[in-house]
Design an enzyme around this catalytic site. Sequence first.
Site, mmCIF file in Angstrom:
data_model
loop_
_atom_site.group_PDB
_atom_site.id
_atom_site.type_symbol
_atom_site.label_atom_id
_atom_site.label_comp_id
_atom_site.label_asym_id
_atom_site.label_seq_id
_atom_site.Cartn_x
_atom_site.Cartn_y
_atom_site.Cartn_z
ATOM 1 N N ILE A 296 -98.232 23.540 8.585
ATOM 2 C CA ILE A 296 -97.690 24.567 9.481
ATOM 3 C C ILE A 296 -96.237 24.249 9.788
ATOM 4 O O ILE A 296 -95.907 23.107 10.131
ATOM 5 C CB ILE A 296 -98.473 24.604 10.821
ATOM 6 N N CYS A 297 -95.394 25.249 9.672
ATOM 7 C CA CYS A 297 -93.982 25.071 10.019
ATOM 8 C C CYS A 297 -93.795 25.537 11.456
ATOM 9 O O CYS A 297 -93.633 26.722 11.732
ATOM 10 C CB CYS A 297 -93.118 25.890 9.061
ATOM 11 N N LEU A 298 -93.884 24.583 12.378
ATOM 12 C CA LEU A 298 -93.807 24.919 13.797
ATOM 13 C C LEU A 298 -93.043 23.780 14.470
ATOM 14 O O LEU A 298 -93.467 22.621 14.408
ATOM 15 C CB LEU A 298 -95.229 25.052 14.363
#
Lengths: 187, 161
Positions: B100-102
């Site tokens: 996840i790109c968070l």
Amino acid sequence: MVIASEAGPSKSGREKEGSPEEKDDRTFECNICLDTAKDAVVSMCGHLFCWPCLHQWLDTRPTRQVCPVCKAAISEDKVIPLYGRGSTKQEDPRNKVPPRPPGQRTEPENNGGFPGFGFGDGGFHMSFGIGAFPFGFVTSSFNFGDHHHQRPAHGAGRGMALLDEDPFVSKIFLWVAAIFIMWLFYA
Amino acid sequence: MQSLKAGHLDASRWERRLQKELMSLMKEPPPGVEVDGDQAEQNLSLWTVHMKGAEGTLYEGESFQLQFKFSPKYPFDSPEVTFIGSNIPVHPHVYSNGHICLSILTDDWSPALSVQSVCLSIVSMLSSCKEKKRPPDNSFYVKTCNKNPKKTKWWYHDDSV
Ligand SMILES: [Zn+2]
Ligand SMILES: [Zn+2]
């Protein structure tokens, strides 16, 4: 999309958690370890931490020192230690490393009064004046980094000896004084 | 002094924080979020969280599984959070391997965040999605990335989705 706004970060669900008493307890929880704050400090933005917890966080990101809760700028010399009534007791030395930054305090107007002997609040004060000591020990300006013994100064600098240190030092001093007095008698 | 230098809470406080988080997540889970309590109690450093796509969003009716891995440096170090299992949400910030790109999972992590706040952010990230698609660099990333998403140098360019 209603759901989305409900799940937003502004409503973390904290408001509705727990019974009222539980909520009260949480007010004094460290924002990092979630336990009741130990060696508590508060940031300028008002967020409460254990000093060891906050120090570790500042150590983790030395280049970007922000409050874990609100991201306001934060720094070691700008946090305020909190001294509750129970905070004079001895604590696990591991929690004292590194020492908490000292509180900043200004001396009140000198309101005089002989302090006498004080055996209160966990510390030990000893005050005495003897002709053989023509000087006063003004110790209120000493700060040994031991913040568990801080208390207001008692009219120091009025020509009386005043000790306001930890009990061990006071005891040694008492012995030295006793030996000195005995020496005066028997010499 | 040693434990401070190593940069983590001592074991009992690390455990206590995770226990507290687990308790509150089981007691008052955010809507659509459910932690596998038995598994977490067996191994406090590895949790599985079941998540339902929120109603009225593109993910309504779907369910997902999130894995949280906690290092001994938690909460100073962010948890490693990935989607696992058969259904990885199709989303511009979720790679097909579950990464996840968070930003709160790396650069913007703070020890005041928690499993609950991470879950809420992910729910909100999914809920605000307008088009189900993979990140543009998905196939390249999935082939070349480290198994640990925290080893990826993420470039957070789009905060709106
Ligand atoms: Zn703490
Ligand atoms: Zn703050």
